[in-house]
Scaffold this motif. Sequence first.
Motif, PDB file in Angstrom:
ATOM      1  N   LYS A   1     -35.793  12.150 -26.294  1.00  0.00           N
ATOM      2  CA  LYS A   1     -36.567  12.219 -25.160  1.00  0.00           C
ATOM      3  C   LYS A   1     -37.079  13.508 -24.237  1.00  0.00           C
ATOM      4  O   LYS A   1     -38.326  14.151 -24.280  1.00  0.00           O
ATOM      5  CB  LYS A   1     -36.750  11.016 -24.642  1.00  0.00           C
ATOM      6  N   ASP A   2     -35.715  13.540 -23.907  1.00  0.00           N
ATOM      7  CA  ASP A   2     -35.891  15.273 -23.411  1.00  0.00           C
ATOM      8  C   ASP A   2     -35.212  16.188 -22.999  1.00  0.00           C
ATOM      9  O   ASP A   2     -34.084  17.122 -22.917  1.00  0.00           O
ATOM     10  CB  ASP A   2     -35.479  14.795 -21.671  1.00  0.00           C
ATOM     11  N   GLN A   3     -35.210  17.318 -24.957  1.00  0.00           N
ATOM     12  CA  GLN A   3     -34.265  18.121 -25.726  1.00  0.00           C
ATOM     13  C   GLN A   3     -33.791  19.311 -24.996  1.00  0.00           C
ATOM     14  O   GLN A   3     -32.652  19.870 -25.291  1.00  0.00           O
ATOM     15  CB  GLN A   3     -35.206  18.268 -26.829  1.00  0.00           C
ATOM     16  N   ASP A   4     -34.410  19.536 -23.695  1.00  0.00           N
ATOM     17  CA  ASP A   4     -33.974  20.178 -22.613  1.00  0.00           C
ATOM     18  C   ASP A   4     -33.955  20.079 -21.609  1.00  0.00           C
ATOM     19  O   ASP A   4     -33.481  20.680 -20.524  1.00  0.00           O
ATOM     20  CB  ASP A   4     -34.841  21.375 -22.758  1.00  0.00           C
ATOM     21  N   ASN A   5     -33.073  18.660 -21.767  1.00  0.00           N
ATOM     22  CA  ASN A   5     -32.411  18.069 -20.395  1.00  0.00           C
ATOM     23  C   ASN A   5     -31.058  18.662 -20.298  1.00  0.00           C
ATOM     24  O   ASN A   5     -29.987  17.424 -21.132  1.00  0.00           O
ATOM     25  CB  ASN A   5     -33.125  16.823 -20.020  1.00  0.00           C
ATOM     26  N   CYS A   6     -30.436  19.443 -19.572  1.00  0.00           N
ATOM     27  CA  CYS A   6     -28.899  19.626 -19.477  1.00  0.00           C
ATOM     28  C   CYS A   6     -27.939  18.315 -18.732  1.00  0.00           C
ATOM     29  O   CYS A   6     -27.314  18.079 -18.823  1.00  0.00           O
ATOM     30  CB  CYS A   6     -28.839  20.778 -18.656  1.00  0.00           C
ATOM     31  N   ASP A   7     -29.034  18.234 -17.879  1.00  0.00           N
ATOM     32  CA  ASP A   7     -28.645  16.361 -16.962  1.00  0.00           C
ATOM     33  C   ASP A   7     -28.181  15.358 -18.397  1.00  0.00           C
ATOM     34  O   ASP A   7     -27.398  14.754 -17.682  1.00  0.00           O
ATOM     35  CB  ASP A   7     -29.338  16.310 -15.968  1.00  0.00           C
ATOM     36  N   VAL A   8     -29.174  15.596 -19.263  1.00  0.00           N
ATOM     37  CA  VAL A   8     -29.046  14.535 -20.223  1.00  0.00           C
ATOM     38  C   VAL A   8     -27.882  15.417 -21.253  1.00  0.00           C
ATOM     39  O   VAL A   8     -26.954  14.854 -21.531  1.00  0.00           O
ATOM     40  CB  VAL A   8     -29.956  13.990 -20.617  1.00  0.00           C
ATOM     41  N   LEU A   9     -27.736  16.352 -22.172  1.00  0.00           N
ATOM     42  CA  LEU A   9     -27.156  17.479 -22.141  1.00  0.00           C
ATOM     43  C   LEU A   9     -25.607  17.132 -22.575  1.00  0.00           C
ATOM     44  O   LEU A   9     -24.827  16.857 -23.688  1.00  0.00           O
ATOM     45  CB  LEU A   9     -27.662  18.484 -23.390  1.00  0.00           C
ATOM     46  N   ASP A  10     -25.310  17.213 -21.125  1.00  0.00           N
ATOM     47  CA  ASP A  10     -24.252  17.772 -20.834  1.00  0.00           C
ATOM     48  C   ASP A  10     -22.903  16.692 -20.830  1.00  0.00           C
ATOM     49  O   ASP A  10     -22.067  16.681 -21.755  1.00  0.00           O
ATOM     50  CB  ASP A  10     -24.058  18.688 -19.486  1.00  0.00           C
ATOM     51  N   PRO A  11     -23.251  15.452 -20.597  1.00  0.00           N
ATOM     52  CA  PRO A  11     -22.643  14.269 -20.735  1.00  0.00           C
ATOM     53  C   PRO A  11     -22.830  13.721 -21.830  1.00  0.00           C
ATOM     54  O   PRO A  11     -21.784  13.063 -22.352  1.00  0.00           O
ATOM     55  CB  PRO A  11     -23.071  13.657 -19.120  1.00  0.00           C
ATOM     56  N   TYR A  12     -23.985  13.899 -22.778  1.00  0.00           N
ATOM     57  CA  TYR A  12     -24.293  13.284 -23.818  1.00  0.00           C
ATOM     58  C   TYR A  12     -23.310  14.492 -24.842  1.00  0.00           C
ATOM     59  O   TYR A  12     -22.099  13.359 -25.725  1.00  0.00           O
ATOM     60  CB  TYR A  12     -25.887  13.698 -24.606  1.00  0.00           C
ATOM     61  N   GLY A  13     -22.707  15.866 -24.659  1.00  0.00           N
ATOM     62  CA  GLY A  13     -22.395  16.517 -25.642  1.00  0.00           C
ATOM     63  C   GLY A  13     -20.497  16.091 -25.144  1.00  0.00           C
ATOM     64  O   GLY A  13     -19.557  16.024 -25.781  1.00  0.00           O
ATOM     65  N   GLU A  14     -20.457  15.858 -24.320  1.00  0.00           N
ATOM     66  CA  GLU A  14     -18.494  15.569 -23.717  1.00  0.00           C
ATOM     67  C   GLU A  14     -18.182  13.796 -24.239  1.00  0.00           C
ATOM     68  O   GLU A  14     -17.821  13.784 -24.879  1.00  0.00           O
ATOM     69  CB  GLU A  14     -18.942  15.427 -21.507  1.00  0.00           C
TER      70      GLU A  14
ATOM     71  N   ASN B   1     -15.539  13.740 -26.869  1.00  0.00           N
ATOM     72  CA  ASN B   1     -14.454  12.425 -26.269  1.00  0.00           C
ATOM     73  C   ASN B   1     -14.872  11.133 -28.083  1.00  0.00           C
ATOM     74  O   ASN B   1     -13.464  10.179 -28.105  1.00  0.00           O
ATOM     75  CB  ASN B   1     -14.760  11.803 -25.583  1.00  0.00           C
ATOM     76  N   CYS B   2     -15.959  10.411 -28.135  1.00  0.00           N
ATOM     77  CA  CYS B   2     -15.851  10.134 -29.723  1.00  0.00           C
ATOM     78  C   CYS B   2     -15.647  10.849 -30.548  1.00  0.00           C
ATOM     79  O   CYS B   2     -15.480  10.068 -31.719  1.00  0.00           O
ATOM     80  CB  CYS B   2     -16.805   9.670 -29.640  1.00  0.00           C
ATOM     81  N   GLY B   3     -15.077  12.268 -30.616  1.00  0.00           N
ATOM     82  CA  GLY B   3     -14.674  12.391 -32.481  1.00  0.00           C
ATOM     83  C   GLY B   3     -15.909  12.983 -32.915  1.00  0.00           C
ATOM     84  O   GLY B   3     -15.443  13.457 -34.395  1.00  0.00           O
ATOM     85  N   GLN B   4     -17.008  13.275 -32.637  1.00  0.00           N
ATOM     86  CA  GLN B   4     -18.529  13.271 -33.186  1.00  0.00           C
ATOM     87  C   GLN B   4     -18.095  15.433 -32.869  1.00  0.00           C
ATOM     88  O   GLN B   4     -18.544  15.728 -32.134  1.00  0.00           O
ATOM     89  CB  GLN B   4     -18.780  13.238 -32.737  1.00  0.00           C
ATOM     90  N   VAL B   5     -17.702  15.395 -33.220  1.00  0.00           N
ATOM     91  CA  VAL B   5     -17.427  17.312 -32.310  1.00  0.00           C
ATOM     92  C   VAL B   5     -18.262  18.626 -33.549  1.00  0.00           C
ATOM     93  O   VAL B   5     -19.063  19.468 -31.924  1.00  0.00           O
ATOM     94  CB  VAL B   5     -15.666  18.496 -33.021  1.00  0.00           C
ATOM     95  N   ASP B   6     -18.414  18.792 -34.559  1.00  0.00           N
ATOM     96  CA  ASP B   6     -19.864  18.664 -34.816  1.00  0.00           C
ATOM     97  C   ASP B   6     -20.861  19.120 -33.530  1.00  0.00           C
ATOM     98  O   ASP B   6     -22.191  20.249 -33.186  1.00  0.00           O
ATOM     99  CB  ASP B   6     -19.955  18.954 -36.089  1.00  0.00           C
ATOM    100  N   GLU B   7     -21.173  17.171 -33.671  1.00  0.00           N
ATOM    101  CA  GLU B   7     -22.571  16.952 -32.657  1.00  0.00           C
ATOM    102  C   GLU B   7     -22.540  17.704 -31.578  1.00  0.00           C
ATOM    103  O   GLU B   7     -22.952  17.504 -30.824  1.00  0.00           O
ATOM    104  CB  GLU B   7     -23.031  15.934 -33.621  1.00  0.00           C
ATOM    105  N   ALA B   8     -21.450  17.533 -31.413  1.00  0.00           N
ATOM    106  CA  ALA B   8     -21.004  17.907 -29.298  1.00  0.00           C
ATOM    107  C   ALA B   8     -21.240  19.602 -28.806  1.00  0.00           C
ATOM    108  O   ALA B   8     -21.121  20.000 -28.579  1.00  0.00           O
ATOM    109  CB  ALA B   8     -20.097  17.626 -28.574  1.00  0.00           C
ATOM    110  N   GLN B   9     -20.661  20.054 -30.314  1.00  0.00           N
ATOM    111  CA  GLN B   9     -21.598  21.429 -30.660  1.00  0.00           C
ATOM    112  C   GLN B   9     -22.593  22.125 -29.738  1.00  0.00           C
ATOM    113  O   GLN B   9     -22.642  22.830 -29.502  1.00  0.00           O
ATOM    114  CB  GLN B   9     -20.342  21.951 -31.136  1.00  0.00           C
ATOM    115  N   ARG B  10     -22.833  21.496 -31.152  1.00  0.00           N
ATOM    116  CA  ARG B  10     -24.548  21.843 -30.830  1.00  0.00           C
ATOM    117  C   ARG B  10     -25.076  20.550 -29.774  1.00  0.00           C
ATOM    118  O   ARG B  10     -26.057  21.501 -28.980  1.00  0.00           O
ATOM    119  CB  ARG B  10     -24.882  19.983 -32.867  1.00  0.00           C
TER     120      ARG B  10
END
Length: 161
Positions: free
Chosen positions: A10-23, A27-36
């Motif tokens: 919904k909000d692809q440029d919101n770092c307040d969402v992207l940062d914890p999502y990447g973390e 933590n769930c082992g989805q390294v490639d997606e976390a990097q992206r």
Amino acid sequence: LECYEIAAKKDQDNCDVLDPYGELLGNCGQVDEAQRVLFKSIQLQPEKNPTKYLYAAQTLNGLDSVNYFKTAIALLLKEKDLYTKTLKTDETKTIIDHLSSAYATIAELYMTDCCDEPDAEEQCVKCLDEALVHDPDCIDALRNYGNYWIIKDNMEQAKTH
């Protein structure tokens, strides 16, 4: 995970969402997606939230990882100065924990992935010392210093850490 995925769409440029999502992805082992996700956040707001560099560094190897840890450290030092001046002790303690852990992790990288670098030993010791300057009780730094001395075949020094 699903909630973050929906929010990130919904909000692809919101770092307040992207940062914890990447973390969380990392933590769930989805390294490639976390990097992206983390790299996108870094691109959007490189000076905001130094911890995203810590999580991004964990998805990388060797000197690439070291460089992301070093960027996180530079940003954390700026935050530490700011919070120290404003007497925000809880925030300062968290930053100190992140700093000492990041330095200890870089030292570990110089004992493993980056051990063939020309200045690996010097960088390792420098980072361990720096970690202990920020937090003399940092368990990661103390453990890594012990490992360093074991590698150097100096058991007496290893026992002091």
